[in-house]
Enzyme design. Structure first.
Site, PDB file in Angstrom:
ATOM      1  N   LYS A 159       0.866  -1.179   0.000  1.00  0.00           N
ATOM      2  CA  LYS A 159       0.000   0.000   0.000  1.00  0.00           C
ATOM      3  C   LYS A 159       0.903   1.229   0.000  1.00  0.00           C
ATOM      4  O   LYS A 159       1.708   1.416   0.921  1.00  0.00           O
ATOM      5  CB  LYS A 159      -0.877   0.007   1.253  1.00  0.00           C
ATOM      6  CG  LYS A 159      -2.000   1.032   1.203  1.00  0.00           C
ATOM      7  CD  LYS A 159      -3.039   0.665   0.169  1.00  0.00           C
ATOM      8  CE  LYS A 159      -4.454   0.667   0.699  1.00  0.00           C
ATOM      9  NZ  LYS A 159      -5.380   0.007  -0.221  1.00  0.00           N
TER      10      LYS A 159
ATOM     11  N   THR B 150      -3.947  -5.062   0.862  1.00  0.00           N
ATOM     12  CA  THR B 150      -3.213  -3.812   1.082  1.00  0.00           C
ATOM     13  C   THR B 150      -3.964  -2.944   2.083  1.00  0.00           C
ATOM     14  O   THR B 150      -3.358  -2.144   2.780  1.00  0.00           O
ATOM     15  CB  THR B 150      -2.996  -3.059  -0.248  1.00  0.00           C
ATOM     16  OG1 THR B 150      -4.246  -2.684  -0.803  1.00  0.00           O
ATOM     17  CG2 THR B 150      -2.221  -3.913  -1.232  1.00  0.00           C
ATOM     18  N   ASP B 151      -5.270  -3.123   2.163  1.00  0.00           N
ATOM     19  CA  ASP B 151      -6.032  -2.382   3.168  1.00  0.00           C
ATOM     20  C   ASP B 151      -5.593  -2.761   4.583  1.00  0.00           C
ATOM     21  O   ASP B 151      -5.506  -1.899   5.467  1.00  0.00           O
ATOM     22  CB  ASP B 151      -7.537  -2.643   2.999  1.00  0.00           C
ATOM     23  CG  ASP B 151      -8.369  -1.769   3.913  1.00  0.00           C
ATOM     24  OD1 ASP B 151      -8.583  -0.596   3.570  1.00  0.00           O
ATOM     25  OD2 ASP B 151      -8.766  -2.253   4.994  1.00  0.00           O
TER      26      ASP B 151
ATOM     27  N   PHE C 116      33.645  25.562 -14.558  1.00  0.00           N
ATOM     28  CA  PHE C 116      33.565  24.362 -15.400  1.00  0.00           C
ATOM     29  C   PHE C 116      34.435  24.609 -16.623  1.00  0.00           C
ATOM     30  O   PHE C 116      34.040  25.297 -17.556  1.00  0.00           O
ATOM     31  CB  PHE C 116      32.115  24.051 -15.791  1.00  0.00           C
ATOM     32  CG  PHE C 116      31.961  22.738 -16.515  1.00  0.00           C
ATOM     33  CD1 PHE C 116      32.334  21.545 -15.898  1.00  0.00           C
ATOM     34  CD2 PHE C 116      31.455  22.681 -17.802  1.00  0.00           C
ATOM     35  CE1 PHE C 116      32.209  20.332 -16.568  1.00  0.00           C
ATOM     36  CE2 PHE C 116      31.321  21.470 -18.472  1.00  0.00           C
ATOM     37  CZ  PHE C 116      31.702  20.297 -17.844  1.00  0.00           C
TER      38      PHE C 116
ATOM     39  N   ARG D  99      30.434  30.624 -12.146  1.00  0.00           N
ATOM     40  CA  ARG D  99      29.041  30.426 -12.538  1.00  0.00           C
ATOM     41  C   ARG D  99      28.197  30.152 -11.304  1.00  0.00           C
ATOM     42  O   ARG D  99      28.731  29.891 -10.223  1.00  0.00           O
ATOM     43  CB  ARG D  99      28.922  29.261 -13.524  1.00  0.00           C
ATOM     44  CG  ARG D  99      29.435  27.950 -12.965  1.00  0.00           C
ATOM     45  CD  ARG D  99      29.147  26.760 -13.871  1.00  0.00           C
ATOM     46  NE  ARG D  99      29.480  25.503 -13.197  1.00  0.00           N
ATOM     47  CZ  ARG D  99      29.146  24.294 -13.638  1.00  0.00           C
ATOM     48  NH1 ARG D  99      28.479  24.155 -14.754  1.00  0.00           N
ATOM     49  NH2 ARG D  99      29.480  23.209 -12.948  1.00  0.00           N
TER      50      ARG D  99
ATOM     51  N   HIS E 255      20.300  24.553 -14.438  1.00  0.00           N
ATOM     52  CA  HIS E 255      21.070  25.587 -15.139  1.00  0.00           C
ATOM     53  C   HIS E 255      20.516  26.997 -14.907  1.00  0.00           C
ATOM     54  O   HIS E 255      19.314  27.235 -15.045  1.00  0.00           O
ATOM     55  CB  HIS E 255      21.091  25.295 -16.637  1.00  0.00           C
ATOM     56  CG  HIS E 255      21.672  23.968 -16.974  1.00  0.00           C
ATOM     57  ND1 HIS E 255      22.912  23.553 -16.532  1.00  0.00           N
ATOM     58  CD2 HIS E 255      21.194  22.924 -17.700  1.00  0.00           C
ATOM     59  CE1 HIS E 255      23.166  22.331 -16.983  1.00  0.00           C
ATOM     60  NE2 HIS E 255      22.129  21.918 -17.685  1.00  0.00           N
TER      61      HIS E 255
END
Lengths: 306, 306, 306, 306
Positions: free
Chosen positions: D17, D62-63, D167, D184, D255
């Site tokens: 679940k 799942t409950d 860079f 940068r 960026h």
């Protein structure tokens, strides 16, 4: 508390440019074609120095990868996204020296022609459906060590059946309060990925056929649980397509709860439901062939990492 | 600095239950029908004491509104969302004493039947398109003061044409660097809302016709700007549908930038584009009739407030 | 069915460039400052010919508006987003001939400095909170007809109190099944917009003060309903800030349902809740001064249109 | 085309679940505490019959998993999400017969107390930051075969530095048009996951320490590339926390493009940027110890599957 003292080392690493939104128009005749893509690249290779020393000498900028992705949309075309992805992955492995393997992940958004006066329009489309076609192409090594994998797929295929589904006879524990259901809505947003045994495939035909098979089995099978539906879908796909070695399916159980109207003196025999957002069941299963070739590194996700 | 000293008073106020996810299955025969809705209610009225003193004596809980929304999906049905919305709005004004006006906003998600072996399946569907049908119903007053407005609409209708669009001859200023375009991609995610002159309308027929008109004009008009396309769309809708008094259109200009491949010696004659997310142009226009009846309070948004 | 036959004419229209993502770094000293903005422009004016005939002669491209938005971030700076917005709006009205009025909508995302070894870092930040500061600036006309409005605001301020909230004594109808609550969680994602009486304001001081007031009243008031909390918030803001003429508040009631654990023999005295997504109550209220100046066109939303 | 003919069999499968939105209030004193969680369960085990034959005899609904997740928030408490997750995973493996291994994935949303008159409020909070704390707990087997793994983490930690990043010196190819950058903006939305060597950990202390380390290294390191920043972050975390065996980092390069204002005669020395949405660089790296214990099945994602 366990205290580790071992030497600290760089582990697996990779990088690329994610989510390049490439739109390719084919306009050789008045009847244009469109392919609308979201393309991500991922390179593995000898990039240790970039991590350890900040030396970029072996690092091809992600910007260069982006330029290549756009340029190849013209140079190689995108008649089939699988072939376009193979061309990109092969290029990075073959032409960029430090690259050992490359992965290209593609999402394709479908469009359908606008119909005017009963005729399909030559150059106008609307976006079709929520569903996305996917492909993940991995190319590793060169020469005799060369290996290539293609995984086709789709995601966000939202499908619902209003009957022909039950959920009964399940295991119970002290926390079980769920009532068995003889007839319920079953709805999901299907994600499927299928691995091909080779790269020699009639891509669009197989895609259309797998998609039709998914829907046919979902619709026609009287389902005792989503698990059963997934398995039967996977089995039918493999039976019909010998070019596919393995299929993986992931399906959220999008719960539709029957609304309690008896409080207001109103009968509700499977007619009014509340579509709940969260939580949801999440069922995942794979179906494969015993003679499936090795999957290698192909199932490692990239942009979808948790 | 302007300093105000006037008495502080409660201004306009309203409340409701937003985004009730109602799914209605019609299963009178083996061929089921589905209507998948997102319904919001909004009440205006004598709720001053709740604000000024915390006295809830005139406040119908939003939970009760929710129950009504689900129950009316069975009691009144949802053959047409406009009629279902009118039934709800009338109920709140007529049956809940302090309510002066009520607004119901509905989004409807389209589904299409799965096709198996060439035949449409009786009870299985996939979600169709990104587009959402909308309706906003407003009911005000009782007896001879009663007024009712219905606004139909759609949103998220993503449409693109790969030629037949230009943008030239525009005003320039010192910040203008844009080059005129003789032939470009034009793409938008269209939102349209049209106000009916009455509540006696063939709802689904008009909806289908307006949608077809939007697409036809967008496709066929050689466009000198998105402004022109919007106006011509609006004019065509009003010309064809005398039941509509006014139409409002909002269209983001989803920019597709021609990718510069000349740097790589690759020709790109309108074939490869980058689909950018933000910023986008945003064009809004309305077209109306000189004899349109008064719009009253109908254009006040609720859930969509900025 | 009402059929209208009146002449079809162009109604109100406007256009601009939405969601320009401007990041402004001030680096006059080693201690940098950051302002992270989402800026949208909207122009009204003599653009009829663009709609009616496709003539762009009076249309300044949205691209030129974008260039101006970025350039003014340096030319005028963004010490206060309200002043930056006023500079942009005045420019479009004063310097672009066909423009009659201009609206600038700004969202600002807050950042906080990373703390290293107890000291705030000079040039590194993390995004702070989900909350967004907003401003909407409208400038209309020239010369003696000039009018200017500034609306400050915030949105997505998610706030929760775990006690000090009740909901009782409400109106009931046949659809009312809700139980009165003496003590509940109250949670919302607050949106507030306040209109200033002039443009001569100590912007950042007032913003910080209004935000603190919102939170203080929400926290300290024992609430009998969200309606009461909104009114008391608005009243407190107006009492403390005579520069503000009016405030509008919109608050989804984000329901937290007490989970039923008694079924498992577990006591749950206000300790375990399910936070539900949809539906939600939606409460909206305004508080204003009797001597508030005319709001003119300032409350017309642009990018937030439904 | 390769055609496979091998027997078709069920492969790995699991279910659970997902996205249970548990809010836990601790109200033992007037000063309440809040933990706001999104919890997903995933069970592996003997569920073949559910897939192959639709037999639910070994399938716990799942409950029921959902009920347990909510009930354990009280029964076991959530002082530490890692301990709460361990309790749940151990329960499913130990108390539900067919379960072989269980995985619990938790997201925790941070709240901070509202400050009124300089004092932290006892029971009112605002949501803090966009960042999410994560934990993934896996328990496998019983008795002497029992194995347990805990992976801590965070995601959506948005961090930006306005200088101290370059860079340069990168590999170039015919598609490289990027200019080297000496200075940068570097910005990312960091995702980190770290695997503990045991389950005997001071959870909150380590979490706070790892988070501070991430930010400190990001801020203080003069970065020659995001790759270098990731590695140095990972190394610092492992050096400081011997309880951690391995860390995996994923970082989109968000960026920020310097805006070209020279066209307008305006200087822009690193002051005005456009924050672009897509595409983005995506850098992923792991750092580990040579004596790290086996990771077993712990790195298999569940809800995050691509």
């Amino acid at each position: 508390m366990t205290e580790l003292t071992g030497k600290i080392v760089l582990g697996p690493h990779r990088y690329g440019k994610a989510e390049n939104r490439v739109v390719r128009i084919v306009r050789d005749t008045d009847r244009h074609e469109i392919r609308d893509l979201n393309v991500s690249s991922c390179l593995h290779g000898d990039f240790d120095a970039a991590h350890l020393e900040g030396d970029q000498g072996t690092v091809l900028p992600t910007d260069s990868q982006k330029q290549t992705i756009y340029s190849y949309a013209k140079e190689k075309g995108v008649e089939f996204i699988e072939e376009y992805g193979l061309a990109l992955a092969r290029h990075f492995v073959d032409d960029v020296e430090p690259v050992r393997s490359a992965r290209i992940e593609i999402e394709e958004y479908a469009w359908e022609r606008v119909v005017v006066d009963g005729a399909e329009h030559d150059h106008t489309w609307t976006r079709k459906g929520s569903e996305v076609r996917t492909a993940a192409i991995t190319v590793e090594g060169t020469g005799t060590d060369r290996r290539e994998w293609v995984v086709g797929g789709l995601k966000d295929l939202v499908v619902l059946k209003s009957t022909g589904s039950e959920f009964q006879g399940f295991l119970t524990d002290p926390y079980t309060v769920l009532e068995p259901a003889e007839d319920r809505i079953m709805a999901t947003s299907l994600q499927a990925r299928w691995r091909f045994a080779s790269t020699d495939v009639d891509w669009d035909t197989v895609y259309a056929g797998v998609r039709a098979t998914l829907l046919e089995v979902f619709a026609n099978l009287h389902s005792k649980a989503l698990q059963q539906s997934l398995y039967e879908i996977g089995r039918a796909v493999l039976e019909r397509y010998p070019s596919i070695a393995e299929i993986r399916l992931s399906a959220p159980n999008k719960h539709h709860f029957l609304y309690d109207l008896a409080r207001f003196g109103v009968e509700n025999a499977g007619e009014v439901f509340h579509a709940d957002d969260r939580p949801y069941g999440l069922i995942q299963a794979s179906v494969l062939r015993e003679d499936a070739p090795d999957a290698g590194i192909t199932w490692e996700p990239y942009t979808g990492i948790m």
